[in-house]
Design an enzyme around this catalytic site. Structure first.
Site, PDB file in Angstrom:
ATOM      1  N   GLY A  55       8.389  -9.741   3.571  1.00 43.47           N
ATOM      2  CA  GLY A  55       6.772  -9.672   3.091  1.00 43.47           C
ATOM      3  C   GLY A  55       6.100 -10.915   3.645  1.00 43.47           C
ATOM      4  N   SER A  56       4.678 -10.899   3.579  1.00 40.70           N
ATOM      5  CA  SER A  56       4.082 -11.964   4.118  1.00 40.70           C
ATOM      6  C   SER A  56       3.625 -12.778   2.882  1.00 40.70           C
ATOM      7  CB  SER A  56       2.366 -11.637   4.601  1.00 40.70           C
ATOM      8  OG  SER A  56       2.715 -10.783   5.727  1.00 40.70           O
ATOM      9  N   GLY A  57       3.017 -14.022   2.991  1.00 36.77           N
ATOM     10  CA  GLY A  57       3.020 -15.039   1.934  1.00 36.77           C
ATOM     11  C   GLY A  57       4.229 -16.184   1.986  1.00 36.77           C
ATOM     12  N   LYS A 106      16.694 -10.758   4.861  1.00 43.09           N
ATOM     13  CA  LYS A 106      16.845 -11.394   3.729  1.00 43.09           C
ATOM     14  C   LYS A 106      17.236 -10.343   2.470  1.00 43.09           C
ATOM     15  CE  LYS A 106      12.648 -12.950   3.338  1.00 43.09           C
ATOM     16  NZ  LYS A 106      12.316 -12.377   4.712  1.00 43.09           N
ATOM     17  N   HIS A 219       9.340 -14.946  -4.190  1.00 39.93           N
ATOM     18  CA  HIS A 219       7.858 -13.941  -4.257  1.00 39.93           C
ATOM     19  C   HIS A 219       7.424 -14.455  -5.452  1.00 39.93           C
ATOM     20  CE1 HIS A 219      10.836 -11.179  -2.110  1.00 39.93           C
ATOM     21  NE2 HIS A 219       9.873 -11.642  -1.291  1.00 39.93           N
ATOM     22  N   GLY A 473     -15.963 -58.945  -2.752  1.00 41.79           N
ATOM     23  CA  GLY A 473     -16.098 -57.567  -3.061  1.00 41.79           C
ATOM     24  C   GLY A 473     -17.483 -57.279  -2.573  1.00 41.79           C
TER      25      GLY A 473
END
Length: 551
Positions: A55-57, A106, A219, A473
């Site tokens: 799966g992508s992601g 996987k 996931h 400053g």
């Protein structure tokens, strides 16, 4: 949920288009979400082809590992969803060689089923296909019904398989090599928050302000249990304890270590965790041969990390450190030489001159301690103010300097006089506080030390320190900075007022900064949007003076 995408249904096609357009060694397989090597990089027929995916992601996995030395093809499914049988089958046919094809899968039910069926179809076509299942999840162990999930050891499998194949190993030899690295490989992760799938309105789960999720999957699914957020070192200890037990680690074991960002963790935090993980492993007697840190297999924008450990002999180390020409793995990896530190060569600046402890040094340290504790107590409030009008580091920086002063009790309390004490405190502020505040506080304390050495007048010393700060400053009263609290306090001292009156003047000056736009500092970038919020630096000065006057 805001995301830099077009239509949610197009994210995979759009991702592939962007990836292959920027890497000349990559190409897309026609009509399939498959990334392959370009024609010029195609593997010869006598070398085993390596195919993986899922799966992508999880980017940069798996397409980021396509190229010489790793994968020949990566099959991309929808986000967190296995690719289809037909897409895996198309990938096998696209890269198959006479030496055969190895599938790295996987251990998720959809991946195993779809890749395995595609393998059977390809075998029926006369292609030699073998498969290896990655199951390195140390969180659930073998108690889960489907067995251990496949996590970041997948990246190590890609690397050894690709390197062995490039060297001409047979399909059986490549398969056995991958199985060997996976035999003692384990991964454990922790999430600091959840991720949101493109097109979804809600994250997969919710965590409380101080909660973390231990042992989650890739996931975005919840993990083994929840607990309270801990420091990096404590987190590393939990993760290392789990993976070390999972590989039956013993002192003297040679290992490789991969610390992986889950997608939303900045490199700053990953490198801190990486160092803590290495220290925890070496404390157990492990010999770390190779190590990596970064985003290797992610869960979209999830904040968190995972630790992968694998036992490795000389042959595996050689394969893991071999050349790889891919988008998302180091070209070559040098052997690790152990956790070490290097002297800075800079002199210490937090040591005040003086020998034996003196009463003045001890008295000044007690006063300074009260002010430091006030700074530490105000950390959250000042940080929140600074988030609204700056970059959110004010409270953290000031508290860090306060803790450093408290830690320097031995040297500061030994100061021979007030001037020496202030010089010592100035050095700590300059070295530790950082940002804009550090040098400004350092300049003020140094100026105070100079004047008190000259005149012995505490009120005059404070005024001189403020003048020194303003000169360096460049801020003036009305610019909406810390000077708006310091200047009225200094003027009160000049007029003969005491600490209590000076603190009141500082508080009034700080509150007045909420009424106007800033002319200097980060708040000046916001224009009128900063109106209504007091300047964090001015509020800090008011709090410190109030603590000073509280005795």
């Amino acid at each position: 949920m805001k995301k830099l995408i077009n239509a949610p249904e197009d994210v995979i096609d759009d991702y592939i288009a962007g990836l292959v357009s920027s890497w000349p060694h990559l190409a897309r397989l026609d009509d399939a979400p498959v990334v392959v090597r370009s024609d010029a990089e195609r593997k010869p027929d006598d070398r085993v082809a390596i195919v993986s995916g899922g799966g992508s992601g999880h980017e940069p996995a798996h397409a980021g590992y396509v190229g010489r030395g790793m994968l020949d093809a990566a099959v991309l499914g929808p986000v967190f969803t296995s690719p289809s049988v037909d897409d895996v089958y198309a990938a096998i046919h696209a890269v198959a060689t006479g030496a055969g094809v190895l599938l790295i899968i996987k251990n998720y039910t959809g991946d195993v089923l779809n890749f395995s069926l595609a393998a059977e179809m390809a075998r029926a076509d006369g292609i030699r296909v073998e498969r290896v299942i990655v199951a390195d999840d140390a969180a659930l162990g073998d108690s889960a019904g489907a067995g251990r999930r496949g996590l970041t050891a997948t990246v190590l499998a890609h690397k050894v398989a690709g390197a062995a194949a490039e060297r001409g190993a047979s399909l059986d030899e490549v398969t056995r090599t991958v199985e060997r690295v996976l035999a003692r490989a384990a991964t454990m992760g922790v999430a600091l928050g959840a991720c949101t799938v493109p097109g979804s309105e809600r994250a997969n789960f919710e965590l409380g302000e101080r909660e973390v999720e231990w042992g989650l999957g890739i996931h975005g699914e919840p993990g083994r249990n929840r607990g309270e957020a801990q420091s990096s070192a404590e987190t590393a200890e939990v993760l290392v304890e789990q993976v070390w037990a999972a590989i039956d680690g013993v002192s003297g074991d040679e290992i490789v270590v991969l610390v992986n960002s889950l997608g939303g963790t900045p490199d700053l935090e990953i490198r801190i965790l990486h160092g803590d993980v290495l220290r925890a492993l070496e404390a157990r007697g492990a010999r770390v041969r190779l190590t990596w840190a970064g985003p290797f297999l992610t869960s979209l924008e999830m904040p968190g990390a995972s630790v992968t450990v694998a036992a490795a002999d000389d042959e595996l180390v050689e394969l893991l450190s071999a050349e790889a020409v891919v988008a998302a793995f180091p070209h070559r990896t040098a052997e690790h030489v152990g956790v070490r530190s290097r002297p800075s060569g800079a002199p210490k600046t937090d040591e005040a001159p003086g020998g034996d402890p003196t009463r003045i040094g001890e008295q000044l340290f007690r006063i300074a301690s009260r002010v430091c504790r006030a700074a530490i107590d105000a950390e959250t409030e000042l940080t929140e103010l600074d988030r609204r009008v700056g970059d959110g580091d004010m409270g953290t920086n000031l508290a860090r300097g306060a803790r450093a002063i408290l830690d320097a009790e031995a040297s500061l309390a030994a100061s021979a006089d007030a001037a020496a004490f202030l010089r010592g405190a100035s050095g700590i502020a300059r070295r530790v506080v950082g940002g804009t505040s550090g040098p400004l506080y350092a300049a003020m304390l140094l100026g105070m030390g100079e004047e008190i050495a000259r005149s012995g007048d505490a009120g005059g010393a404070f005024a001189h320190g403020v003048e020194r700060l303003m000169a360096i400053g460049g801020a003036k009263p009305g610019d909406r900075t810390m000077v708006d609290a310091l200047a009225p306090a200094a003027e009160t001292f000049r007029s003969g007022g005491g600490l209590g009156q000076a603190a009141e003047a500082a508080r009034a000056g700080a509150e007045a900064t909420a009424q106007g736009a800033a002319h200097l500092g980060r708040s000046s970038y916001l224009g009128d949007r900063a109106i209504g919020v007091p300047d964090p630096g001015a509020v800090a000065i008011a709090k410190l003076l109030e603590a000073l006057a509280a005795e």
